[in-house]
Design a protein around this motif. Structure first.
Motif, PDB file in Angstrom:
ATOM      1  N   LYS A 119       0.811  -1.217   0.000  1.00  0.00           N
ATOM      2  CA  LYS A 119       0.000   0.000   0.000  1.00  0.00           C
ATOM      3  C   LYS A 119       0.846   1.268   0.000  1.00  0.00           C
ATOM      4  O   LYS A 119       0.406   2.310  -0.485  1.00  0.00           O
ATOM      5  CB  LYS A 119      -0.950   0.001   1.206  1.00  0.00           C
ATOM      6  CG  LYS A 119      -2.020  -1.067   1.143  1.00  0.00           C
ATOM      7  CD  LYS A 119      -2.991  -0.937   2.302  1.00  0.00           C
ATOM      8  CE  LYS A 119      -4.109  -1.966   2.186  1.00  0.00           C
ATOM      9  NZ  LYS A 119      -5.092  -1.832   3.295  1.00  0.00           N
ATOM     10  N   GLU A 166      -1.695   3.079  -2.089  1.00  0.00           N
ATOM     11  CA  GLU A 166      -2.390   4.256  -1.559  1.00  0.00           C
ATOM     12  C   GLU A 166      -1.454   5.456  -1.395  1.00  0.00           C
ATOM     13  O   GLU A 166      -1.906   6.594  -1.437  1.00  0.00           O
ATOM     14  CB  GLU A 166      -3.042   3.917  -0.216  1.00  0.00           C
ATOM     15  CG  GLU A 166      -4.128   2.844  -0.339  1.00  0.00           C
ATOM     16  CD  GLU A 166      -4.775   2.516   0.990  1.00  0.00           C
ATOM     17  OE1 GLU A 166      -4.343   3.089   2.031  1.00  0.00           O
ATOM     18  OE2 GLU A 166      -5.694   1.674   0.994  1.00  0.00           O
ATOM     19  N   GLN A 172      -7.720   4.737  -3.489  1.00  0.00           N
ATOM     20  CA  GLN A 172      -7.119   5.942  -2.930  1.00  0.00           C
ATOM     21  C   GLN A 172      -5.655   5.991  -3.344  1.00  0.00           C
ATOM     22  O   GLN A 172      -4.946   5.000  -3.234  1.00  0.00           O
ATOM     23  CB  GLN A 172      -7.208   5.941  -1.402  1.00  0.00           C
ATOM     24  CG  GLN A 172      -8.624   5.977  -0.867  1.00  0.00           C
ATOM     25  CD  GLN A 172      -8.631   6.062   0.643  1.00  0.00           C
ATOM     26  OE1 GLN A 172      -8.946   7.086   1.233  1.00  0.00           O
ATOM     27  NE2 GLN A 172      -8.276   4.968   1.284  1.00  0.00           N
TER      28      GLN A 172
END
Length: 378
Positions: free
Chosen positions: A27, A50, A83
């Motif tokens: 991430k 992200e 995101q």
């Protein structure tokens, strides 16, 4: 410089990282020595990431390339629940910065050979000791391969401070693992000619370092902020309530207009005289959608389209809002949407004039058939 590689050696290095990301789903990823930002360009399209960060000592180069990492039009027109924040920092990999601690993946592609040996020790301390990511990928030239480049003497690049054999790279890597609590696997890209793979190895050697299980990031490390943030952009995401609302409103207005036109066309076909009645006359027509009988209503120059009908006809509205109640709440205060007094229907202009010319609140309730009511989904 030959031999030539297909795909290019540069591309193979990046593809190795991209494949690792695809298989391991990190991430938070940082590319040290990101230079032209080519690897970041590829990684930004992987939805599991992200936070994507690039660090380079050359601030002028970062400023030149940073706008190429901005969201594209599709990101705004068709936002998803993914995101992503992209950041670029100017700074040296031999300096500590607390904003880069605890990442899932740190990459260092063709970087360490540009560092003096004293700086290489500091690099190890910063990356493995201070940043302490879950995984580190380091690539560097394999000097044993250099004999295949005709007429070559010295290093592959004038800025290289060293180029290691496989034994030298692995020895350094294992010392790092012992000191900072990592395990390493060795591979590479740029295949040697047939029959020479074992004796020469890959043109680019790669170490994949994984932090050993049970070892935790130290909480008592001092915070340092040595880098300069040059660029930061957050991609549009449906997790942002404002973006979710805008997307819902756009979708709802599109379908309301579509259903209004469908109903008026049907009304014109079946009641051509009624369609041309002067303002003040009220008329309605029942039509079928997805097996549910529903009624649109007009008064003067407006059409009332029930929310539940829109909900039934548009899967995307159901996906975005989750329930009919949520849909109503999300659009309730939007200035683009006119609703009836009971908040059960959207009011759409049936003629080409400005809605502000009349007050749609003077409409009576649309009165769609009670039998057409659909229970709100949870």
């Amino acid at each position: 410089m030959s031999p030539l590689f297909t795909p290019s050696l540069h591309g193979q290095r990046h593809d190795f990282v991209v494949d690792f990301v695809r298989r391991n789903n990190p991430k938070k990823v940082v590319d040290l020595g990101c230079a032209e930002c080519n690897l970041l360009q590829k990684l930004r399209f992987h939805s599991q990431i992200e936070l994507l960060v690039g660090v380079d000592i050359n601030g002028a180069k970062l400023r030149k390339k940073m706008h190429g990492l901005a969201p594209i039009s599709t990101n705004y027109l068709q936002p998803t629940y993914d995101q992503l924040c992209v950041q670029l920092y100017q700074g040296s990999v031999t300096q500590k910065d607390a904003r880069l601690r605890g990442f899932d993946l740190v990459t260092s592609i063709e970087l360490i050979e540009h560092l003096p040996l004293d700086d290489l020790d500091r690099f190890s301390e910063v990356v493995f000791g201070y940043m302490a990511p879950q995984t580190v990928i380091i690539s560097t030239p394999n000097s044993e391969f250099n004999r295949l480049f005709p007429g070559m003497s010295g290093f592959r690049h004038s800025d290289h401070k060293f180029e290691w054999t496989r034994v030298a790279f692995q020895s350094w890597s294992l010392n790092v693992c012992s000191e900072f609590g990592y395990e390493a696997e060795f591979t590479g890209v740029g295949q040697a000619p047939p029959g020479q793979e074992e004796g020469i190895g890959f043109c680019t050697q790669i170490g994949v370092f994984r932090r050993r299980g049970g070892l935790m990031l130290g909480d008592n490390a001092e915070d340092h902020f040595s880098y300069t943030l040059l660029y930061s952009v957050t991609y549009p995401s449906l997790r942002d309530q404002n973006i979710l609302r805008k997307t819902l409103v756009s979708e709802l207005l599109y379908w309301a207009e579509k259903m209004k036109n469908k109903w008026l066309d049907k009304l014109t076909e079946e009641n051509p005289v009624e369609k041309d009645k002067p303002g003040g006359e009220e008329y309605g027509e029942i039509f079928w959608t997805n097996g549910h009988e529903s009624q649109c209503h007009t008064l003067h120059r407006y059409v009332s389209v029930p929310l539940h009908l829109l909900w039934n006809c548009c899967p995307k509205l159901r996906e975005l809002s989750g329930s009919l109640g949520n849909l109503s709440q999300l659009i309730i205060d939007d200035p683009q949407i006119q609703m009836n007094r009971s908040r059960s229907a959207v009011i759409i202009c049936s003629l080409e004039h400005d809605l502000e010319d009349e007050d749609p609140n003077h409409l009576t309730d649309s009165g769609y058939a009670e039998s057409s009511h659909v229970e709100e989904e949870n």
